[in-house]
Structure formats: structure tokens, C-alpha cells
Design an enzyme around this catalytic site. Structure first.
Site: not given
Ligand SMILES: *Cc1c(COP(=O)(O)O)cnc(C)c1O
Length: 438
Positions: A150, A245, A278
């Protein structure tokens, strides 16, 4: 009127009812709605350390921590102090501040693959911007992503595999036109042959390969070392950018993120672009993307790739992020987290084994995963072979006992520096009862 176990009013249920009339599904982000596991979401009243209290005043040991950011636990005094101070100085200016420079310096120092960084407000925004940057920097359109990873909800990333090997994807959301995802190739995670085939067919048109190096959105699945090595080789060979990511793994699995973990296993390893979120905001809306200077200089106002944000680098959020980074940079911090995460998962494993429930687990730093499967899965399809109803009974059994794990079997879990040995022991004791009842 609904009742809770103490015979009083169930304020969680009341709030959920009010919320559902006003907010789609009663929540502002879908996974909070408990759709996967059923039941009533807990509305959080307040939190401290490893715990939160729901609207009924019931305490829970929190293994979600806002889905990763609360690595110090809730309400760490130094962070609260920094945020309070910053709030007094002003909420937002739409003009640069010293703390943005300090945070950029801290990131560049901790993550060697990054020379320059841009701050944004969410992981979605950071991932979306990183893709635009990769496309702008390479002059190419196609991108590779993996099933089960994601990267936020930008249109081009809401895509699942098409039929057949290395085909372009189909939208996973209504409202995303097929043309918008026609450049997105979706491959199976850890599948070397598919990766080779995709680069053989499209290599010189691929702008970037985006990957969660340790995937935390299909529970917890590591990219194997040979797979990661091949991602790096193929990107370098074809002039595509390798985008990590690390919104979840950054400052969570190690101080240098998952790329520091892979750099120990693959000499000289670095991604080209890193997306963060995060933990970097310590619970405030803050995210970032960074890369080597030559790539980042393609961004406006220096280059032709447009990207902007009214609240980007927000002064209160940067204060929160900086104070958090300062705490986690202390020597031994991640060793401590790793010990607690392993104590938790191996304790759960013992409890499951005693009850004859299939169980396997993995963790890195303060991020962990466990599966009601006998062997660690390597891709999304295998994760989804988990016995869903059984997981849901486990989830609710633990929730009843005041232990808050993710309300879906395809989410990772998190421990913070505030989780004590007693918290872990209480969790394992609860799990013994719950596994025995499954
Ligand atoms: C949480 C998450 C996102 C999205 O971040 P948001 O702050 O919720 O938009 C993107 N990539 C990864 C791997 C994530 O865990």
C-alpha cells in the site's frame, strides 16, 4: 440503548451510531470501522504510554500506536513539551521556519541515500509526489508496484494485478479511470521471474519501481534478499528509480529504516528515492520524500516537477517530529524495541502452540507480524489464505481482555518504548486463554 459488560451505557456504540449518520461508515479512514472483524470500533478518549482508554473508560494495551507513529508511546513528556512550545509560537505561517531546516538535517544525517528532502503532510501525498518526481526525472510513464503493498490512495496506485503475467493493472477503487492506471504494472511480491519478465518487456519505459521493503500492509512480509538485490540490479540496468516506501518502516524497524537493514545484507545497497511518514511526525500530520541531489533538484521551484502544500513543513508537526527523532536516536533504542517485539511474538507463539493453533511470526525493530499459518507467507495471496473467522475470534477475544491488535489480519503491529515487560506478559496471558478457546 446498548449496554457494556459492566451494565452501563456503551458510549463506543453510541458514538459509532452518531458517527455513522454523519461520516461515511462512521470513520475518517476505512480500516477503523472494524468491517473486517465485525463489532463496534473503540472511540479513543485519551492515551498515555502503552495504553489508551476508550469512550467507556476501559483501558487497552495499544499495539497499533496510530498505525506506527507512536514509537515512544503516547504522550511522551519531551514531545508534549516541544509541541506545546511550538503551538504557542504559532500554528502555521505559509513561510519557511528553522525547524524545517533542522528536520531536513536530521533526516539527511540518518538516511545516507538522501541528500535533499521535501516535507509534506501525509504518506499518500509523499508517495504520489515521489512518483511524479520519478516520472519527471526519467521522462518515462510506467511504474511497477506489488500486490499487497500500500502506498496511499493516489489514483495511479489504487490498482490490482490484471489477468496474466506482468500485465497492466485494473483499478481497485470506483472513481479511478482505467486510463489512470494503464501505466501501472502490478507484480507478485518476492516473485523473481515476474520481475525479470516485466523489465524484459518494459524495462526502458519504467520510471520507477515502488516497494515496501518490509511490507506492513499485508501483515508483515519481508522482501527476500535475492528479490531486493534483483530489484536494485534491474532498476540500475534500465535507468529506472528504485523507490522505497518507508512510510511505515522508516524510523520504525531501525533508525535508518528498512534500507539500513538491507544495506547490512547487501553491500552498498541504497534505494534511489525514499518515501517517509508516520514515525517522522510522531503522531502529527507530517511526511516526506527524499533522494539524491540530482533527482530532488527536478522539483519546483528548481525544476519542472510541480509539488506544493499550504501546510507542508507545519511548525507544530515539525516540532513533534524533531522531538521524536531526538528520542529514538539514543543508543540502544531499537535494540530495546526489538527485544520487546520478539518477547511478544514468541510469547504469542508459545500460547498458540500450547493450544495447537498454527502460528508463525516475524519482527524487525518495533514492527511485528503474526499469522495463524504454519509458515511465513511470501506474498499477498498466501497471507490471504489465513483462516479469517478464526483470526476474528482471536481479535475479539483479545479486545475483550483489553488488548488492542489491528482489526484486520493483513495489518502489521507495533510496540513502543512504553510497552513494559509486564504489558507483554499480560498480553501473552490473555492470548493463552483466547487461543485455548479458538
Ligand atoms: C500508511 C502508509 C501510507 C499512507 O500514508 P498516509 O499518511 O495514511 O497517507 C503509504 N505507504 C505506506 C507503506 C503506509 O504504511
Amino acid at each position: 440503548m446498548t449496554s457494556n459488560t459492566d451494565g452501563g451505557t456503551d458510549r463506543n456504540a453510541q458514538l459509532f451510531e452518531r458517527a455513522q449518520a454523519l461520516i461515511p461508515g462512521g470513520v475518517n479512514s476505512p480500516v477503523r470501522a472494524f468491517r473486517a472483524v465485525g463489532g463496534t470500533p473503540r472511540f479513543v478518549q485519551r492515551a498515555e504510554g502503552a495504553y489508551f482508554w476508550d469512550a467507556n473508560g476501559k483501558r487497552h494495551i495499544d499495539y497499533i500506536g496510530s498505525w506506527g507513529p507512536m514509537i515512544l508511546g503516547h504522550g511522551h513528556p519531551a514531545v508534549v513539551e516541544a509541541v506545546t512550545q511550538a503551538a504557542r509560537d504559532g500554528f502555521s505561517f505559509g513561510a519557511p521556519t528553522e525547524r524545517e531546516v533542522e528536520l531536513a538535517e536530521a533526516i539527511v544525517k540518518l538516511v545516507p541515500s538522501i541528500d535533499m528532502v521535501r516535507l509534506v503532510s501525509s504518506g499518500t501525498e509523499a508517495a504520489m509526489s515521489a512518483i511524479r518526481l520519478a516520472r519527471g526525472a526519467t521522462g518515462r510513464s510506467k511504474l511497477i508496484k506489488f500486490e499487497g503493498c500500500y502506498h496511499g490512495h493516489a489514483d495511479a496506485l489504487l490498482v490490482k494485478a490484471g489477468s496474466g503475467l506482468a500485465t497492466f493493472g485494473n483499478p481497485t477503487s470506483a472513481g479511478v479511470p482505467p486510463e489512470v492506471v494503464q501505466h501501472t504494472l502490478v507484480l507478485e511480491y518476492n516473485h523473481l521471474e515476474q520481475l525479470d519478465a516485466a523489465f524484459a518487456a518494459h524495462g526502458d519505459d519504467i520510471a520507477c519501481l515502488m516497494i515496501e521493503p518490509i511490507a506492513g500492509n499485508m501483515n508483515f512480509v519481508r522482501a527476500s534478499v535475492p528479490f531486493m538485490q534483483r530489484c536494485r540490479e534491474l532498476c540500475s540496468k534500465h535507468g529506472a528509480l528504485l523507490v522505497f516506501d518507508e512510510v511505515m518502516t522508516g524510523f520504525r524497524v531501525a533508525l535508518g529504516g528498512a534500507q539500513a537493514v538491507y544495506a547490512k545484507l547487501i553491500p552498498g545497497f541504497e534505494p534511489d528515492v525514499t518515501v517517509m511518514g508516520k514515525v517522522i511526525g510522531g503522531g502529527m500530520p507530517l511526511a516526506a520524500f527524499g533522494a539524491k541531489r540530482a533527482v530532488m533538484q527536478q522539483l519546483a521551484p528548481l525544476g519542472g516537477v510541480y509539488q506544493a502544500g499550504t501546510l507542508s513543513g507545519n511548525p507544530v508537526a515539525t516540532a513533534c517530529g524533531l522531538a521524536t527523532l531526538k528520542e529514538i536516536a539514543r543508543p540502544g533504542f531499537y535494540d530495546g524495541l526489538a527485544v520487546q517485539a520478539r518477547a511478544l511474538t514468541s510469547g504469542l507463539a508459545d500460547a498458540a502452540n500450547a493450544a495447537g493453533v498454527p502460528f508463525c511470526h516475524d519482527s524487525e525493530g518495533g514492527m511485528f507480524g503474526f499469522f495463524l499459518l504454519s509458515e511465513l507467507p511470501q506474498n499477498y495471496a498466501t497471507v490471504m489464505t489465513t483462516d479469517g473467522p478464526r483470526f476474528n475470534r482471536f481479535f475479539h477475544g483479545m479486545l475483550d481482555r483489553g488488548i488492542y491488535f489491528a482489526p484486520a489480519l493483513y495489518e502489521a503491529g507495533f510496540v513502543s518504548a512504553a510497552h513494559s515487560t509486564a504489558d507483554i506478559a499480560a498480553t501473552v496471558a490473555a492470548a493463552r486463554e483466547v487461543f485455548a478457546s479458538l
